[in-house]
Write an enzyme that holds these catalytic residues in place. Structure first.
Site, PDB file in Angstrom:
ATOM      1  N   ARG A  10       0.811  -1.226   0.000  1.00 57.64           N
ATOM      2  CA  ARG A  10       0.000   0.000   0.000  1.00 57.64           C
ATOM      3  C   ARG A  10       0.845   1.277   0.000  1.00 57.64           C
ATOM      4  O   ARG A  10       0.330   2.361  -0.184  1.00 57.64           O
ATOM      5  CB  ARG A  10      -0.948  -0.025   1.218  1.00 57.64           C
ATOM      6  CG  ARG A  10      -2.077  -1.027   1.067  1.00 57.64           C
ATOM      7  CD  ARG A  10      -2.782  -1.305   2.386  1.00 57.64           C
ATOM      8  NE  ARG A  10      -2.046  -2.263   3.227  1.00 57.64           N
ATOM      9  CZ  ARG A  10      -2.444  -2.682   4.422  1.00 57.64           C
ATOM     10  NH1 ARG A  10      -3.564  -2.222   4.936  1.00 57.64           N
ATOM     11  NH2 ARG A  10      -1.729  -3.550   5.114  1.00 57.64           N
ATOM     12  N   THR A  68       1.876 -12.923   9.052  1.00 50.98           N
ATOM     13  CA  THR A  68       2.568 -12.547  10.289  1.00 50.98           C
ATOM     14  C   THR A  68       2.872 -13.762  11.177  1.00 50.98           C
ATOM     15  O   THR A  68       3.908 -13.797  11.842  1.00 50.98           O
ATOM     16  CB  THR A  68       1.731 -11.523  11.084  1.00 50.98           C
ATOM     17  OG1 THR A  68       0.369 -11.975  11.153  1.00 50.98           O
ATOM     18  CG2 THR A  68       1.754 -10.157  10.422  1.00 50.98           C
ATOM     19  N   ASN A  95      -6.676  -4.713  17.370  1.00 48.90           N
ATOM     20  CA  ASN A  95      -5.399  -5.366  17.642  1.00 48.90           C
ATOM     21  C   ASN A  95      -4.265  -4.448  17.196  1.00 48.90           C
ATOM     22  O   ASN A  95      -4.257  -3.964  16.078  1.00 48.90           O
ATOM     23  CB  ASN A  95      -5.357  -6.677  16.836  1.00 48.90           C
ATOM     24  CG  ASN A  95      -4.012  -7.369  16.937  1.00 48.90           C
ATOM     25  OD1 ASN A  95      -3.357  -7.316  17.976  1.00 48.90           O
ATOM     26  ND2 ASN A  95      -3.612  -8.031  15.863  1.00 48.90           N
ATOM     27  N   ASN A 103      37.007  43.117  10.138  1.00 52.50           N
ATOM     28  CA  ASN A 103      35.785  43.419   9.394  1.00 52.50           C
ATOM     29  C   ASN A 103      35.985  43.073   7.919  1.00 52.50           C
ATOM     30  O   ASN A 103      36.922  43.551   7.282  1.00 52.50           O
ATOM     31  CB  ASN A 103      35.457  44.903   9.534  1.00 52.50           C
ATOM     32  CG  ASN A 103      34.134  45.232   8.863  1.00 52.50           C
ATOM     33  OD1 ASN A 103      33.074  45.054   9.458  1.00 52.50           O
ATOM     34  ND2 ASN A 103      34.188  45.684   7.627  1.00 52.50           N
ATOM     35  N   ASN A 160      39.632  30.331  -2.876  1.00 56.25           N
ATOM     36  CA  ASN A 160      40.336  29.239  -2.194  1.00 56.25           C
ATOM     37  C   ASN A 160      40.665  28.080  -3.118  1.00 56.25           C
ATOM     38  O   ASN A 160      41.362  27.168  -2.731  1.00 56.25           O
ATOM     39  CB  ASN A 160      39.502  28.738  -1.013  1.00 56.25           C
ATOM     40  CG  ASN A 160      38.131  28.253  -1.445  1.00 56.25           C
ATOM     41  OD1 ASN A 160      37.584  28.719  -2.444  1.00 56.25           O
ATOM     42  ND2 ASN A 160      37.568  27.326  -0.706  1.00 56.25           N
ATOM     43  N   ARG A 163      43.842  48.297  -7.033  1.00 52.87           N
ATOM     44  CA  ARG A 163      42.990  48.753  -8.123  1.00 52.87           C
ATOM     45  C   ARG A 163      43.689  49.881  -8.895  1.00 52.87           C
ATOM     46  O   ARG A 163      44.580  50.571  -8.377  1.00 52.87           O
ATOM     47  CB  ARG A 163      41.651  49.228  -7.579  1.00 52.87           C
ATOM     48  CG  ARG A 163      41.775  50.362  -6.617  1.00 52.87           C
ATOM     49  CD  ARG A 163      40.412  50.872  -6.184  1.00 52.87           C
ATOM     50  NE  ARG A 163      40.589  52.017  -5.318  1.00 52.87           N
ATOM     51  CZ  ARG A 163      40.349  52.012  -4.013  1.00 52.87           C
ATOM     52  NH1 ARG A 163      39.935  50.920  -3.405  1.00 52.87           N
ATOM     53  NH2 ARG A 163      40.534  53.103  -3.312  1.00 52.87           N
TER      54      ARG A 163
END
Ligand code: UD1
Ligand code: CA
Length: 456
Positions: free
Chosen positions: A15, A79, A167, A375, A384, A438
């Site tokens: 199911r 079962t 049950n 900072n 990296n 820069r």
């Protein structure tokens, strides 16, 4: 008599409409079978036998190993047949507890009561009184209230279907008696299966009293037969986990919008906002605030940490007073010390950020050490990866890295140094120096912009 547990896990679970064995579907992030094995182990049984089907290598792979004895049920013939496969491995003097791998929420205390209830005959059955008994076997009692049998829904008469005691599948019996009764079970039923439930009627025929115990709540004996059941049980379980946290002093803004898939510990006065997912081992200190829509996996979070909305944090340690997010991603191997601030659209991986460091906007920090009170400006990237290997960036204390800079690793920036905005740093920066790479700004005066041709 010493206790041995038999866990039934061989069923196909048709199911579920799934290629995955049913007992590997997860509840709170763990396979159903693991929930049941954990409960079984907590009873300290002499042995746990798990009945699985022959092609269930994957089921064996998930279980917690050594203590379990695997039994193969080659064909799923019911079962009762499943229990029978396990019996040869059970010691002759054992008291057997049968559990179903698809009934994952049953509590240890309930099982302990069931075992002690078995009494002289050694036979007891866990039942449940329910509003809607659909799908479960019904308990048949005689005029004096003694259990005389169990009938499966598909074999039941209309009158029997109206019975609202069901049950749960969980029962206790001495191994010898169980073996004798199972040998007499037939497959004369709608499914042509050997039902464990028929043992009840056989015990009754032998004048053996079956002690019934009604589970304290239906919730703990719900079975998973469909994906709808699975979703229902997930919520039941999550509500329990949320309740436990609240009992320990955590404010959960909406218990129906918290998901715990692991072990969570929390100090006092933490607040969990809506749509928080906690996975693996998560330890929260005191007064931690987790905002809405956060996913946190395997993390240790210090006192007074604030995680704002929409962050993903995995395998990280956050020091006291840190503030993360909104929209931050903390990837594995990150150690963040006290009072560190990580802002929006920042990704950090395998890095240490010392106390008071700030990375507030739009940055990638990977394989990096960031010193105390340093900072990192907006849009900074630690480069990296050279296409083959990862390299480290080491940034000292009190450094200021200007916005839109790249630090090409391996590279070091000395204590107190400043990196001018828009720089690409490829060699080490000495302590307290300014590094700018820069191009200088120049001015062309009277510059005329190109113009579009204008039609006349
Ligand atoms: C079973 C009970 C029903 C009870 C319900 C509670 C029987 C005949 N019926 O029905 O009375 O109300 O559980 O949840 O016992 N399994 C095997 N081998 C098999 C068949 C099943 O190992 O050949 C295992 C399954 O993996 C599952 C458990 O036994 O863990 C129960 O099987 P399932 O088919 O789900 O039984 P239900 O129809 O739910
Ligand atoms: Ca079932």
């Amino acid at each position: 008599m010493s206790l041995e547990v038999i866990v039934l896990a061989a069923g196909k679970g048709k199911r579920m409409q799934s290629d995955l064995p049913k007992v590997l579907h997860t509840l709170a992030g763990r396979p159903l079978i693991n929930h049941v094995l954990e409960t079984a182990m907590a009873l300290n049984p002499r042995a746990v036998h798990v009945v699985c089907s022959h092609d269930d290598e994957s089921v064996r792979a998930v279980s917690d190993g050594d203590a379990v004895r695997w039994v193969v049920q080659a064909e799923q013939r019911g079962t009762g047949h499943a229990v029978q496969q396990a019996l040869p491995g059970v010691s002759g003097d054992a008291l057997v507890l049968v559990m179903y791998a698809d009934v994952p929420l049953v509590r240890c205390e309930t099982l302990r009561t069931l075992i002690s209830r078995a009494g002289h005959s050694g036979v007891s059955l866990l039942t449940a009184i329910v509003e809607d008994p659909t799908g479960y076997g019904r308990i048949l009692r005689d005029s004096e209230g003694r259990i005389e049998g169990i009938v499966e829904e598909r074999d039941a008469t209309d009158d029997q279907r109206a019975i609202n005691e069901v049950n749960t599948g969980i029962l206790v019996a001495p191994v010898q008696a169980l073996g004798r009764w199972l040998a007499r079970v037939t497959n004369d039923n709608d499914q042509k299966e050997y039902y464990l439930t028929d043992v009840a009627a056989l015990a009754n025929q032998d004048n053996v009293v079956i002690q019934g115990l009604a589970a304290p709540t239906m919730e703990e004996v719900l079975g998973v037969n469909s994906r709808q059941d699975l979703a229902l049980l997930e919520r039941v379980h999550q509500r329990r986990l949320a309740a436990a946290l609240m009992d320990h002093g955590v404010t959960v803004i909406d218990p129906s919008r918290l998901d715990i898939r692991g072990q969570v510990t929390a100090g006092r006065d933490c607040v969990l906002d809506i749509n928080v997912v906690l996975e693996g081992a998560v330890a929260l200190g005191d007064r931690v605030s987790i905002g809405p829509n956060n996913v946190i996996r395997n993390a240790t979070i210090g006192d007074d940490v604030v995680v704002l909305a929409n962050c993903v944090i995995e395998r990280a340690t956050l020091g006291a007073g840190a503030r993360i997010g909104p929209f931050a991603r903390i990837r594995p191997g990150v150690v963040i010390e006290e009072r560190v601030h990580i802002g929006n659209f920042v990704e950090i991986k395998n890095s240490e950020l010392r106390a008071g460091a700030k990375v507030n906007h739009l940055s990638y920090v990977g394989d990096t050490t960031v010193g105390r009170n340093t900072n990192i400006g907006a849009g900074v990237i630690t480069c990296n990866y050279d296409g083959a290997r990862k390299h480290r960036t080491e940034i000292g204390d009190d450094v200021f890295v200007g916005s839109n800079s790249q630090l090409v690793a391996p590279v070091k920036v000395g204590q107190g140094a400043t990196v001018g905005a828009g720089s690409t740093i490829t060699s080490d920066v000495p302590e307290r120096a300014l590094a700018v790479t820069r191009a200088r700004q120049r001015h062309v005066s009277g510059w005329r912009r190109p113009r579009k041709d204008t039609k006349r």
